[in-house]
Design an enzyme around this catalytic site. Structure first.
Site, PDB file in Angstrom:
ATOM      1  N   TYR A   1       0.506  11.408  15.656  1.00  0.00           N
ATOM      2  CA  TYR A   1       1.501  10.338  14.779  1.00  0.00           C
ATOM      3  C   TYR A   1       1.975   9.343  15.542  1.00  0.00           C
ATOM      4  O   TYR A   1       2.040   8.094  15.242  1.00  0.00           O
ATOM      5  CB  TYR A   1       2.599  11.375  14.312  1.00  0.00           C
TER       6      TYR A   1
ATOM      7  N   GLY B   1       7.961   7.743  -3.055  1.00  0.00           N
ATOM      8  CA  GLY B   1       7.875   6.919  -1.767  1.00  0.00           C
ATOM      9  C   GLY B   1       8.349   5.573  -1.577  1.00  0.00           C
ATOM     10  O   GLY B   1       8.942   5.067  -2.495  1.00  0.00           O
TER      11      GLY B   1
ATOM     12  N   GLY C   1      -6.383 -28.018  -0.649  1.00  0.00           N
ATOM     13  CA  GLY C   1      -5.654 -29.446  -0.797  1.00  0.00           C
ATOM     14  C   GLY C   1      -5.205 -29.949   0.374  1.00  0.00           C
ATOM     15  O   GLY C   1      -4.578 -31.064   0.228  1.00  0.00           O
TER      16      GLY C   1
ATOM     17  N   THR D   1       0.713  -1.270  -0.004  1.00  0.00           N
ATOM     18  CA  THR D   1      -0.043   0.009  -0.037  1.00  0.00           C
ATOM     19  C   THR D   1       0.850   1.399   0.054  1.00  0.00           C
ATOM     20  O   THR D   1       2.041   1.392   0.616  1.00  0.00           O
ATOM     21  CB  THR D   1      -0.883   0.000   1.003  1.00  0.00           C
TER      22      THR D   1
END
Length: 334
Positions: free
Chosen positions: A198, A36, A156, A30
């Site tokens: 933050y 970035g 499976g 994300t």
């Protein structure tokens, strides 16, 4: 033999060491706008042969540019771009549904997107913006994906060879704030301080990893959090002025964080900053049960004694889980 990495190690160097674990994997990350760390992570691992990289971003046009960058260095790697707005729970649900249409087999989920030290505001759901985006959006996305991802890994009756990794990109900014369980919105902004908010969101990222490890470690999930370092060239950090860095120093003095008083930020290049992302996503040493839920810095597991109790305590982790379920109006029982 365990490789010793440092703050100056690059993401490419870590990826080269982990290339056998990158090859053939499907990775979802994300926050993938150019410039970035999410985009840097994707382009760093691409030459080492992942099968599929899913780029989830609030700006799909910018994410498409990253997909083109991946194609330029690794044309055999499939890429997909998904719209993801972490500040809207309704849109997060849409994104999760779209991701599961694209692939139910995801090996690595890197929750990288974030906002930092913003002015007071709330998400469309009325949650303080940093907590709502950095934690709640990722909490909801991850838990909407996990049941299908876990089911796909045991189809499976044969479990996957390697654990499903969930990486939460936190920050050593967790030192600025604990989760305010009774007042996450800072009195509707009346007592708001951007760095404290933050810190609250980054502490939440770390506690979320702790919860996932405790709840799902026995089902093949490894979850860690990390601090990438201060990378001043990224979109997230570029807006930081010297006065912002100075403000962090003032807060550290008020909070008694002596080790940061004269050394608030050891700056890294983007290549160095993304190294811990790569380590967290692929390094084999993190498969050891005793390090599940850990916090990482400089591509190693940080000494728990260096982590504030509010960002690592199991009781706090469970309190946050319950709070988060309430905020998204959905329970996730494992």
């Amino acid at each position: 033999m365990t490789t010793t990495y440092t703050a100056k190690t690059t993401g490419e160097a870590v990826a080269r060491d982990s290339q056998t674990r990158i090859a053939g994997r499907t990775v979802l990350v994300t926050g993938t706008s150019p410039g970035g760390l999410g985009a840097a992570f994707a382009t760093t691992i691409a030459p080492f042969g992942p099968t599929h990289i899913i780029l989830a971003s609030h700006n799909v046009v910018k994410a498409e540019h990253v997909a083109k960058d991946i194609a330029a260095v690794a044309p055999a790697v499939k890429t997909s771009v998904v719209k993801l707005d972490l500040s809207s729970q309704a849109q997060v649900r849409e994104a999760a549904a779209e991701i599961l249409k694209i692939s139910t087999h995801i090996d690595i989920l890197v929750n990288n997107a974030a906002v930092m030290a913003t002015s007071y505001g709330t998400t469309v759901d009325g949650i303080e913006q940093q907590f709502g985006t950095n934690h709640i959006g990722h909490f909801l996305l991850t838990n909407l994906l996990l049941p299908k991802l876990l089911e796909a890994r045991t189809q499976g009756g044969v479990p996957a060879k390697e654990p499903l990794r969930v990486v939460n990109v936190a920050s050593n900014g967790f030192r600025f704030g604990w989760v305010r369980y009774e007042d996450i919105n800072f009195g509707d902004g009346t007592t708001y301080e951007g760095w404290f908010a933050y810190g609250q969101s980054k502490s939440a990222n770390m506690l979320f990893s702790r919860s996932l490890a405790e709840k799902l470690g026995n089902r093949g999930v490894v979850s860690v959090s990390l601090h990438p370092g201060v990378v001043i060239t990224t979109n997230l950090s570029r807006s930081l002025a010297m006065e912002d860095i100075s403000e962090m120093g003032v807060l550290d003095r008020k909070l008694g964080n002596r080790s940061y008083w004269d050394n608030v930020a050891n700056l890294k290049s983007t290549a160095e900053g993304v190294a811990t992302h790569v380590f967290a996503a692929f390094d084999a040493s993190l498969d050891a049960p005793e390090v599940n839920g850990s916090y990482l810095e400089d591509s190693h597991v940080e000494d728990v004694g260096n982590v504030k109790s509010w960002a690592r305590d199991s009781v706090d982790a469970e309190k946050l889980w319950k709070l988060s379920e309430g905020l998204v109006s959905q329970n996730f029982d494992y």
